[in-house]
Design a protein around this motif. Structure first.
Motif, PDB file in Angstrom:
ATOM      1  N   TRP A  88      63.121  28.842   6.518  1.00  0.00           N
ATOM      2  CA  TRP A  88      62.441  29.273   7.739  1.00  0.00           C
ATOM      3  C   TRP A  88      63.014  30.585   8.265  1.00  0.00           C
ATOM      4  CZ3 TRP A  88      58.546  26.087   9.757  1.00  0.00           C
ATOM      5  CH2 TRP A  88      58.446  24.815   9.166  1.00  0.00           C
ATOM      6  N   THR A 352      59.552  29.322  14.785  1.00  0.00           N
ATOM      7  CA  THR A 352      59.968  29.277  13.386  1.00  0.00           C
ATOM      8  C   THR A 352      58.786  29.489  12.450  1.00  0.00           C
ATOM      9  OG1 THR A 352      59.869  26.861  13.514  1.00  0.00           O
ATOM     10  CG2 THR A 352      62.032  27.875  13.761  1.00  0.00           C
ATOM     11  N   LYS A 354      57.701  29.341   8.330  1.00  0.00           N
ATOM     12  CA  LYS A 354      58.108  28.877   6.999  1.00  0.00           C
ATOM     13  C   LYS A 354      57.837  29.945   5.951  1.00  0.00           C
ATOM     14  CE  LYS A 354      56.025  25.289   5.013  1.00  0.00           C
ATOM     15  NZ  LYS A 354      55.704  23.865   4.710  1.00  0.00           N
TER      16      LYS A 354
END
Length: 355
Positions: A88, A352, A354
């Motif tokens: 992340w 966050t 990915k």
């Protein structure tokens, strides 16, 4: 990758990896780099296709403008591996936006999002084994741009190189940090480049910081250039003060970097119902608060350390020790923030991303 890419990332992988020779339990910050790096060159008014190749020195013309007129900017970011082995990024859009604001301020071309973001993700995927699991472990990401055009005429370059290098990192701990409040030197001035992540901002700090080191202090708390009465940043970090039950930090602006960690702390504090005031804190206020016991904490905030507590400060040859806190707000916030970064707590902010 982008649905309709306009750039092709060219990849030349290293024949062997050096990861086996790295002691991940002993990582001096920012001194060990992964197997690959990315670059893209700007010339004739356009960016070329990004190239990923083995990390290595590169040739530079001695008259490259970066050496003579300091056109150089950078960002500091991190990637994290969670318990499910997914990787992340933390608020990369903020770093991308700030990078291009820095570029504009230094008369450099903006980097396309596709090169910055997709290039970064592609590079991390190639060197993903360098991202170690566990809270406190991360991969430090350093996008930067330098002027590569030739000639020593005092003018912006016509050629640039954008690069990304990666460095494995562990929790960054400096031990007890004591600071000296600046009475003469300044980090930045109105109308200057203090709000840009320009290389020259940091080199200008080295001399006054060395003077502070010689007096037994690890860092300097910078004050405004005009009156030296307003507290602005601590070393290379934004700075927070806890007086009574309220957190104070200076507003971002021409002299103060709009730190990603700083703004994340402000949003976290709001969610946790921690009282915050964004305003200039005066040196006189700080000293009075230290004297009457209402000053509880000082801490720096930035990508490398996340939060770095400060145990005391000196001003005009008088040292003020901060009281020990049983459950300091700085470490409470750091724990909540790093839990989000490592996916150990729900990311209610959508920070966050990915890989």
């Amino acid at each position: 990758m982008s649905e309709n890419p306009t750039y092709t990332i060219k990849v030349n992988k290293a024949e062997t990896s050096k990861i086996g020779s790295v002691n991940f339990d002993d990582l001096p910050f920012g001194s060990i780099f992964t197997d690959h790096m990315l670059y893209s060159d700007y010339k004739d008014g356009a960016w070329g296709d990004p190239v990923i190749e083995p990390y290595a020195p590169m040739p530079m013309d001695p008259s490259s403008r970066v050496f003579h007129y300091g056109q150089a900017i950078f960002e500091g970011m991190k990637a994290y591996r969670d318990e499910n082995d997914e990787i992340w990024l933390f608020r990369p859009d903020q770093n991308f936006d700030r990078f291009n604001k820095s570029a504009t301020r230094l008369a450099m071309p903006e980097v396309p999002e596709e090169i910055f973001m997709e290039g970064l993700k592609h590079l991390i995927n190639i060197d993903k084994e360098w991202v170690k699991k566990g809270k406190g472990n991360s991969l430090y990401l350093r996008p930067f741009m330098i002027a590569t055009g030739h000639g020593v005429i005092a003018a912006p370059s016509a050629q640039y190189r954008f690069m990304i290098i990666l460095s494995p990192a562990r929790s960054y701990y400096q031990g007890e940090v004591k600071v000296l409040i600046a009475e003469h030197y300044s980090r930045a001035a109105n109308g200057g480049i203090g709000a840009a992540k320009a290389a020259g901002n940091y080199s200008a700090q080295f001399y006054p910081t060395r003077l502070a080191n010689e007096k037994g202090f690890q860092q300097v708390i910078w004050t405004d250039d005009a009156t030296h009465t307003k507290l602005e940043e601590a070393g290379t970090m934004n700075v927070f003060f806890k007086i009574n039950d309220t957190l104070y930090t200076a507003p971002a602006g021409e002299r103060i970097l709009d730190g990603v960690t700083r703004k994340s702390i402000l949003e976290l504090a709001e969610r946790e119902n921690i009282k915050v005031e964004v305003r200039s804190v005066l040196v006189e206020e700080l000293i009075n608060a230290a004297k009457d016991g209402s000053l509880k904490e000082i801490f720096g905030a930035g990508t490398a350390a996340v939060i770095n507590p400060i145990v005391g400060f000196s001003y005009q040859d008088t040292y003020y020790e901060l009281p020990k806190q049983d459950n300091p707000i700085s470490l409470q916030i750091k724990d909540k923030l790093t839990n989000i970064q490592h996916k150990l707590a729900e990311d209610t902010f959508g920070w966050t991303v990915k890989i």
